[in-house]
Design an enzyme around this catalytic site. Structure first.
Site, PDB file in Angstrom:
ATOM      1  N   GLU A 190      10.258  56.261 145.106  1.00 21.10           N
ATOM      2  CA  GLU A 190       9.569  55.494 146.150  1.00 21.10           C
ATOM      3  C   GLU A 190      10.145  54.086 146.250  1.00 21.10           C
ATOM      4  O   GLU A 190      10.298  53.539 147.338  1.00 21.10           O
ATOM      5  CB  GLU A 190       8.074  55.412 145.860  1.00 21.10           C
ATOM      6  CG  GLU A 190       7.328  56.650 146.262  1.00 21.10           C
ATOM      7  CD  GLU A 190       5.837  56.480 146.056  1.00 21.10           C
ATOM      8  OE1 GLU A 190       5.222  55.622 146.712  1.00 21.10           O
ATOM      9  OE2 GLU A 190       5.287  57.192 145.194  1.00 21.10           O
ATOM     10  N   SER A 226      -1.493  52.510 138.217  1.00 18.05           N
ATOM     11  CA  SER A 226      -1.783  53.546 139.193  1.00 18.05           C
ATOM     12  C   SER A 226      -1.203  53.125 140.532  1.00 18.05           C
ATOM     13  O   SER A 226      -0.686  52.023 140.681  1.00 18.05           O
ATOM     14  CB  SER A 226      -3.288  53.732 139.318  1.00 18.05           C
ATOM     15  OG  SER A 226      -3.827  52.568 139.898  1.00 18.05           O
ATOM     16  N   LYS A 227      -1.331  53.985 141.484  1.00 17.04           N
ATOM     17  CA  LYS A 227      -0.804  53.752 142.831  1.00 17.04           C
ATOM     18  C   LYS A 227      -1.290  52.432 143.437  1.00 17.04           C
ATOM     19  O   LYS A 227      -0.647  51.879 144.310  1.00 17.04           O
ATOM     20  CB  LYS A 227      -1.235  54.885 143.756  1.00 17.04           C
ATOM     21  CG  LYS A 227      -0.525  56.178 143.441  1.00 17.04           C
ATOM     22  CD  LYS A 227       0.515  56.462 144.500  1.00 17.04           C
ATOM     23  CE  LYS A 227       1.349  57.652 144.147  1.00 17.04           C
ATOM     24  NZ  LYS A 227       2.683  57.575 144.676  1.00 17.04           N
ATOM     25  N   ARG A 228      -2.450  51.979 142.967  1.00 15.13           N
ATOM     26  CA  ARG A 228      -3.000  50.770 143.568  1.00 15.13           C
ATOM     27  C   ARG A 228      -2.120  49.547 143.311  1.00 15.13           C
ATOM     28  O   ARG A 228      -2.034  48.647 144.127  1.00 15.13           O
ATOM     29  CB  ARG A 228      -4.415  50.496 143.029  1.00 15.13           C
ATOM     30  CG  ARG A 228      -5.503  51.082 143.897  1.00 15.13           C
ATOM     31  CD  ARG A 228      -6.842  50.775 143.306  1.00 15.13           C
ATOM     32  NE  ARG A 228      -6.892  51.253 141.931  1.00 15.13           N
ATOM     33  CZ  ARG A 228      -7.493  50.631 140.926  1.00 15.13           C
ATOM     34  NH1 ARG A 228      -8.105  49.501 141.135  1.00 15.13           N
ATOM     35  NH2 ARG A 228      -7.485  51.142 139.714  1.00 15.13           N
TER      36      ARG A 228
END
Ligand code: GLU
Length: 428
Positions: free
Chosen positions: A208, A198-200
């Site tokens: 990105e 995930s983004k974490r």
């Protein structure tokens, strides 16, 4: 003949996990002299967006994952309709309102998975499958099976999150009399805590990473290590070398943990070994965007790139390291002013500034000579002056050689920054 495909849906940006799936397909095709197909699964008219379509193709190209054949499912609706009619006329499917639904026959199904071996699934768990929705569009599985069969895909390599679709799809292959391909379900990418990526743990979209200054070669190298290894704990692997011993069967069954540190390390290694002129070409637009007024000579810029390329984890780090060259005022890193400029060295700095101002040329060699002469005259250690001077010129306590730094900063700015370093203390 090896024929594999990557089949993203343009309902979001290319995910780092998707990029790994694409890469393993691509590597398998290249290693076997096979064909790599890119198929855009845009049957969902509401969620598919042109923007994502463009971005996926762009990211694939940026990563170097070029395809041999290209299809998009929105061009193939007639075909899906034809197969639905065929199944209806053979009594293998029935209508439920406007939708077309497959009769599921109860029997055990075997999946041949190159990574997990044979998997047996009981179809008792599987309900009749919708093939065409009432809006006239095919379901993901139906379109996917028809395409994989007609495109003669020999092995379907995709994420483990699709494993529950596989038995349903095998039922469809069989209903249409298609040969069932081999499968390979890749382990998921996990975050360091063992959850799903995930983004974490790090950015999830390939773009990105691109804007954050990662090199495609580093990303590709990093992704190939997620679930596969060339042996000997080797981490930096060239594609040529990887293709020599790449095999789907050697992919790990367990989830692969994502490590941003490892990706950064690989990126730093590839940056460091890149020829300075090539690196300068990548960095130039970034500098121009941040500092539209900058007008450094090409040769000087390349030299600066050369000085800093061993100190960057990402391309963006260059902007951070070299802000002292492009900004009017020095921005001090946290704590360095207190640590290195708290003692008033106005006399020492002024003597050095006076001598540097007199220098007829301003090179690494000449600045070093002036510096040594100043230190001798002051009867102080070199170290007493080196650190405060570097901080005054760059705002940082570390960096390339001090005389390299002076030379790129130039005579005028070096002298004035030294004279201004203790200006706050004038009235002390
Ligand atoms: N379009 C599906 C996805 O993006 C493809 C799954 C497959 O490879 O079969 O998840």
């Amino acid at each position: 003949m090896v024929r594999v495909r990557f089949a993203p849906s343009p309902t979001g940006f290319l995910h780092i996990g998707g990029a790994r799936t694409a890469l393993f397909n691509w590597m398998y095709a290249k290693a076997q002299g096979g064909v790599f197909v890119l198929r855009i699964e845009d049957t969902d008219k509401v969620r598919s967006k042109q923007e994502y379509f463009d971005e996926i193709l762009d990211s694939m190209k940026w990563l170097g994952l070029t395809w041999d054949e290209f299809y998009k499912q929105s061009d193939r609706f007639d075909l899906y309709r034809q197969y639905a009619h065929k199944l209806l006329s053979e009594g293998k499917a029935y209508k439920d309102g406007e939708a077309v639904v497959l009769h599921v026959i109860q029997k055990p199904i075997k999946i041949y998975d190159l990574i997990r071996g044979e998997i047996v699934v009981d179809t008792k768990e599987i309900k009749d499958q919708v093939l065409m929705k009432s809006d006239g569009s095919p379901t993901y599985s139906f379109a996917c099976v028809i395409d994989d069969a007609l495109m003669e895909i020999s092995c379907v390599i995709r994420g483990e999150d699709h494993i529950s679709n596989t038995p349903k799809q095998i039922l469809m292959y069989e209903a249409m009399g298609f040969k069932v391909p081999k499968f390979a379900h890749l382990p998921l990418i996990m975050d360091p805590e063992g959850g799903r990526m995930s983004k974490r743990a790090g950015a999830t979209a390939v773009t990105e990473y691109r804007t954050q200054g990662y090199l495609p070669i580093a990303i590709v190298n990093y992704l190939m290590l997620l679930g596969w290894s060339p042996g000997n704990n080797q981490e930096k692997v060239s594609m040529a070398q990887a293709l020599k011993n790449f095999s789907i069967k050697k992919i790990n069954k367990a989830g692969a943990a994502f490590s941003l540190e490892k990706l950064q390390w690989l990126n730093s290694q590839y940056i460091k070994e890149m020829p300075s002129d090539e690196l300068a070409r990548l960095l130039k637009p970034m500098v121009a965007e941040k500092y539209p007024q900058s007008n450094m000579e090409e040769q000087d810029f390349e030299h600066v790139v050369h000085l800093y390329k061993g100190r960057m984890n990402t391309l963006l780090d260059f902007l951070e390291w070299t802000s002292f060259l492009f900004e009017q005022n020095v921005r001090f890193d946290e704590g360095v002013k207190e640590k290195h400029l708290s003692q008033n060295m106005k006399t020492e700095f002024n003597l050095l500034a006076d001598k540097l101002a007199e220098a007829r040329e301003f090179t690494v060699k000449s600045t070093e000579e002036v510096f040594r002469a100043t230190v001798a005259e002051l009867k102080v250690d070199t170290g007493t002056l080196v650190h405060p001077v570097r901080v005054a010129l760059t705002g940082k306590a570390v960096g390339p050689g001090l005389f390299d730094t002076m030379a790129v900063l130039g005579q005028k700015r070096t002298v004035s920054r030294l004279r201004e370093a203790f200006i706050d203390n004038y009235n002390d």
